[in-house]
Design an enzyme around this catalytic site. Structure first.
Site, PDB file in Angstrom:
ATOM      1  N   ASN A  12      12.892  -6.254  -5.620  1.00  0.00           N
ATOM      2  CA  ASN A  12      13.844  -6.794  -4.640  1.00  0.00           C
ATOM      3  C   ASN A  12      13.423  -6.438  -3.224  1.00  0.00           C
ATOM      4  O   ASN A  12      12.700  -5.452  -3.004  1.00  0.00           O
ATOM      5  CB  ASN A  12      15.253  -6.233  -4.881  1.00  0.00           C
ATOM      6  CG  ASN A  12      15.854  -6.721  -6.177  1.00  0.00           C
ATOM      7  OD1 ASN A  12      15.864  -7.909  -6.472  1.00  0.00           O
ATOM      8  ND2 ASN A  12      16.368  -5.791  -6.978  1.00  0.00           N
ATOM      9  N   ILE A  13      13.905  -7.230  -2.282  1.00  0.00           N
ATOM     10  CA  ILE A  13      13.840  -6.864  -0.866  1.00  0.00           C
ATOM     11  C   ILE A  13      15.262  -6.517  -0.448  1.00  0.00           C
ATOM     12  O   ILE A  13      16.155  -7.373  -0.483  1.00  0.00           O
ATOM     13  CB  ILE A  13      13.307  -8.011   0.010  1.00  0.00           C
ATOM     14  CG1 ILE A  13      11.919  -8.450  -0.459  1.00  0.00           C
ATOM     15  CG2 ILE A  13      13.243  -7.568   1.468  1.00  0.00           C
ATOM     16  CD1 ILE A  13      11.389  -9.662   0.289  1.00  0.00           C
ATOM     17  N   TYR A 101      -1.428  14.424   0.021  1.00  0.00           N
ATOM     18  CA  TYR A 101      -2.034  13.592  -1.020  1.00  0.00           C
ATOM     19  C   TYR A 101      -3.548  13.623  -0.860  1.00  0.00           C
ATOM     20  O   TYR A 101      -4.061  13.700   0.263  1.00  0.00           O
ATOM     21  CB  TYR A 101      -1.540  12.151  -0.855  1.00  0.00           C
ATOM     22  CG  TYR A 101      -1.170  11.433  -2.127  1.00  0.00           C
ATOM     23  CD1 TYR A 101      -0.258  11.981  -3.029  1.00  0.00           C
ATOM     24  CD2 TYR A 101      -1.710  10.184  -2.427  1.00  0.00           C
ATOM     25  CE1 TYR A 101       0.092  11.297  -4.184  1.00  0.00           C
ATOM     26  CE2 TYR A 101      -1.363   9.497  -3.572  1.00  0.00           C
ATOM     27  CZ  TYR A 101      -0.462  10.059  -4.461  1.00  0.00           C
ATOM     28  OH  TYR A 101      -0.123   9.390  -5.599  1.00  0.00           O
ATOM     29  N   ASP A 110       7.473   3.669   0.609  1.00  0.00           N
ATOM     30  CA  ASP A 110       8.784   3.984   0.046  1.00  0.00           C
ATOM     31  C   ASP A 110       8.868   5.426  -0.399  1.00  0.00           C
ATOM     32  O   ASP A 110       9.896   6.103  -0.200  1.00  0.00           O
ATOM     33  CB  ASP A 110       9.105   3.042  -1.118  1.00  0.00           C
ATOM     34  CG  ASP A 110       8.053   3.080  -2.224  1.00  0.00           C
ATOM     35  OD1 ASP A 110       6.897   3.491  -1.974  1.00  0.00           O
ATOM     36  OD2 ASP A 110       8.382   2.689  -3.363  1.00  0.00           O
TER      37      ASP A 110
END
Length: 268
Positions: A12-13, A101, A110
């Site tokens: 979804n957006i 990372y 996100d």
């Protein structure tokens, strides 16, 4: 004047409105790879009007996206129909966490935004954010650093995979009911119980291992579509924040950094 917040995900957006004082209404559209700037822009204007907001009312627009091909389409839609420049995390707006990372550019925006919002939300030295989305993400923050995490299958994605490979499976709602596990007496019950309690125990087991690895006080925050459903049967989840990513985008819009949070005496 409100800010427009956009979370462009694989399923979804999600669009949200925010004021400096907090989040406002939000709405979602299916992620459509065939979308055009006009189709997205017209849908956006229509949704804003339902909430009593005119395009001219929007002060700025901020987006987190894990769907790079849609980024220019979103930017054109916002520019053409809202009259604002769409700024993306982390290209235009850096996330004020040390990214440890191995290959920092591989981390989805996100994940960084929810990790940042989780860090701002609690004062414990370590935070684990469990995000129930297309995948189930476990992201770890210690002090000012994003350490990384784990990526596991998502509940809905796993169910779709099972259905696509198996004939005659019924529709399953994935609902914990009264929270008590029972032995399924139908195929629907068997799948529902297996998925709901299987994922709850996966979260409990993985967070226990991560907490042992992190050491010290660790706060677990859950967000995403199934967070509220699983939290009552998953004691590891201490905190449910359905709009954690949008809140992270709001805080980035406001320029809130970790030093300011410490001055407010919310962080160690």
């Amino acid at each position: 004047m409100p800010a427009l917040l956009i979370d462009a995900g694989n399923t979804n957006i999600k669009f949200g409105l925010a004021e400096r004082s907090g989040l406002g209404p939000s709405f979602a559209l299916p992620t459509d790879h065939s979308a055009t700037p006009d189709s997205l822009g017209l849908s956006l204007v229509t949704a804003l009007s339902i909430h009593g907001v005119r395009p001219a009312d929007v002060e700025t627009a901020v987006a987190s996206s894990v769907v790079p091909p849609l980024n220019p389409i979103l930017a054109q839609a916002v520019s053409r129909y809202i009259g604002a420049r769409l700024r993306f995390v982390s290209v235009d707006i850096p996330v004020p966490l040390k990214n440890l990372y191995g290959r920092p550019h591989e981390v989805g925006a996100d994940r960084l935004v929810t990790a940042y919002a989780g860090r701002l939300a609690v004062s414990a030295p370590s935070v684990i954010v469990v995000d129930f989305g297309t995948a189930t993400n476990f992201d770890c923050v210690r002090d000012d650093a994003f350490l990384g995490g784990l990526i596991c299958p998502g509940m809905r994605t796993s169910l779709s995979g099972l259905v696509s490979k198996t004939a005659k499976l019924p529709h399953v709602a994935l609902d914990p009911g009264d929270g008590a596990l029972s032995i399924g007496r139908s195929t629907t019950d068997c799948i529902n119980q297996g998925f709901v309690f299987g994922f709850a125990d996966m979260v409990s087991g993985i967070t226990a291992r991560l907490m042992a690895h992190l050491g010290g006080e660790t706060h677990v925050i859950a967000t995403g579509g199934f967070a509220e459903k699983l939290a009552p049967i998953c004691p590891a989840i201490r905190d449910v924040r359905p709009e954690l990513l949008l809140e992270g985008l709001r805080q980035l819009w406001l320029g809130r950094d970790l030093d300011r949070a410490r001055r407010d005496k919310r962080l160690p």
